[in-house]
Design an enzyme around this catalytic site. Structure first.
Site, PDB file in Angstrom:
ATOM      1  N   CYS A  27       4.385   0.196 -36.195  1.00 23.33           N
ATOM      2  CA  CYS A  27       5.109   0.486 -37.432  1.00 23.33           C
ATOM      3  C   CYS A  27       6.611   0.231 -37.276  1.00 23.33           C
ATOM      4  O   CYS A  27       7.011  -0.905 -37.077  1.00 23.33           O
ATOM      5  CB  CYS A  27       4.810   1.912 -37.909  1.00 23.33           C
ATOM      6  N   HIS A  59      -1.013   1.582 -38.538  1.00 22.80           N
ATOM      7  CA  HIS A  59      -1.149   2.636 -37.536  1.00 22.80           C
ATOM      8  C   HIS A  59      -2.547   2.620 -36.935  1.00 22.80           C
ATOM      9  O   HIS A  59      -3.464   3.210 -37.509  1.00 22.80           O
ATOM     10  CB  HIS A  59      -0.880   4.004 -38.182  1.00 22.80           C
ATOM     11  N   GLU A  91      -3.616   4.311 -34.572  1.00 27.31           N
ATOM     12  CA  GLU A  91      -3.975   5.700 -34.224  1.00 27.31           C
ATOM     13  C   GLU A  91      -4.504   6.476 -35.419  1.00 27.31           C
ATOM     14  O   GLU A  91      -5.026   7.572 -35.261  1.00 27.31           O
ATOM     15  CB  GLU A  91      -2.770   6.403 -33.585  1.00 27.31           C
TER      16      GLU A  91
END
Lengths: 196, 253
Positions: free
Chosen positions: A77, A178, A180
């Site tokens: 990001c 993202h 994650e």
């Protein structure tokens, strides 16, 4: 394998830490350059504002340090945007790993809301980060600035217009989205990064 | 293309999931972390956890829960309930939440929206609005729908947008718990008025209601609780249906 997450004044560090732990990896979260230098993989996360974050990195000597890393590095990001040459956000000079300029999304019609937030698809996936991908996989984005398509573009997403969802040059990898927070698709990307 | 989102909402009391009908009569619906994991595997795009405990002790339990959710869930989640000031936001984001939702406190102190946006970014600031149709139009309510305010829905939503909120979560109290569809006309008006995404809430009972919220209500996301908690609408089936109807949804299975 030792994975290190660069600790600095940005949010989102916990999520990356947790995501790696779910994959069975115990990452070190540190700003200690000696520890970072010895790590096998380095993750450069980031949620925040470009100018403030770059100032913080410079003050701590992390700017030149990151550029000189030799092991695989994954920027996420804002991390990816800071790895570019310059950002329109605060008119900020960035690390310059990728010779590209970060721009702000400009809506073309009412439905083009900024930030670009939510799940969108990857196409033209072209680095080992996306091994096993067929194109069309959904990942999670939250951002108001984007990196235009350039010679280092390693995946493309379309919002308002096509932009770089990922970048790759030598040992430097970066995703605008993202991993994650991107469910099982994100886990495959993190696993691919660990397996590079 | 950006996908329309399906968001299960979990109301939490003393660390457990509950869901009321018309904001009263709470029923148990399982462990929040386990439920969240199941939804995530089934293809939920985000989760919302609302803390409906009022006590200080309850707040501590909830923060602990947020930490467990962050450790175990691999999709974004929003937390809300009892957020009155910046330090509450800081505490919940530090526990691992991706976004926070503010409601009554934002109506009482609208500056809170500007402050959250400035300190943490617009993307973390979801403003929840509970409203009901009255003879004077759509009015906003406080305290889980118990207290009428002098704010009108459209005027308040516009202000929330301008103050830097990242999203609006609009619950129609007339539709909530009734399972007869979302407030599509009001949703469409919000969609046309605002430059930020709108999450539809209140009224889901059948798959068609989600389709209507996206098509007629122009919503960016649709939130529901009991239809998911009690297995009335399985998420994979809902997404397959919406996809078949031409709605761009994230397919995971």
């Amino acid at each position: 394998m030792q994975v290190a997450i660069i600790k600095y004044n940005a949010g989102n560090i916990f999520s990356v830490d947790y995501a790696l732990k779910r994959l069975g990896v115990e990452p070190l979260v540190t700003s200690d350059k000696e520890i970072l230098r010895k790590a096998d993989r380095i993750i450069f996360p980031g949620v925040g504002e470009a100018e403030t974050t770059m100032n913080h990195l410079r003050k701590n000597g992390l700017d030149t340090f990151i550029k000189e890393l030799k092991q695989p590095v994954l920027g996420i990001c804002l991390g990816m945007q800071l790895m570019c040459r310059r950002s329109e956000e605060g008119d900020t000079d960035c690390l310059g790993i990728f010779d590209a300029e970060v721009k702000r999304f400009r809506p073309r019609r009412h439905a083009d809301k900024v930030p670009h937030m939510g799940w969108n698809t990857l196409t033209e996936t072209g680095t080992p980060l996306f091994d096993g991908f067929k194109g069309g996989e959904f990942v999670y984005f939250v951002h108001s600035y984007y990196v235009p398509l350039n010679e280092y573009t390693a995946a493309v997403t379309d919002y308002i217009h096509p932009f770089s969802a990922a970048l790759h040059k030598d040992n430097f990898y970066a995703t605008q989205f993202h991993p994650e927070k991107s469910g099982s698709v994100g886990e495959r990307i993190l696993t691919n990064f660990l397996n590079l | 293309m950006l996908a329309k989102r399906i968001i299960p909402c979990l109301d939490i009391k003393d660390g457990q999931t509950v869901k009321g009908t018309n904001f009263v009569n709470l029923r148990q619906a399982g462990d929040p972390v386990e439920l969240g994991k199941i939804y995530s595997r089934q293809g939920a795009d985000e989760l919302v956890y609302l803390d409906i405990t009022a006590s200080h002790e309850g707040r501590k339990t909830f923060t602990e829960l947020v930490r467990r959710i962050a450790a175990e869930i691999n999709i974004p989640f929003t937390v809300g309930g009892g957020i009155g000031e910046l330090k509450d936001v800081d505490r919940l984001l530090n526990a691992g939440a991706d976004k926070v939702s503010v409601n009554s406190s934002a109506i009482r102190n609208p500056q809170l929206i500007d402050d959250i946006a400035k300190h943490f970014g617009s993307q973390v600031c979801v403003v929840a609005i509970d409203a009901r149709q009255t003879v004077q139009g759509w009015k906003c309510y406080l305290n889980g729908g118990r207290l009428e305010t002098d704010r009108y829905l459209m005027e308040w939503a516009h202000e929330v947008n301008d103050r830097g909120a990242g999203e609006i979560l609009f619950t129609s109290m007339d539709h909530d718990g009734v399972k007869n569809g979302y407030a599509n006309e009001a949703l469409a008006e919000l969609g046309d008025l605002l430059t930020i995404p709108v999450i539809a809430s209140g009224g889901a009972g059948r798959k068609e209601h989600f389709l209507d919220a996206f098509r007629l209500g122009k919503a960016d996301a649709a939130l529901a609780a009991s239809v998911f908690h009690f297995g009335e609408i399985p998420i994979p089936e809902l997404k397959a249906y919406l996809y078949g109807e031409g709605i761009n949804v994230r397919q995971t299975i």
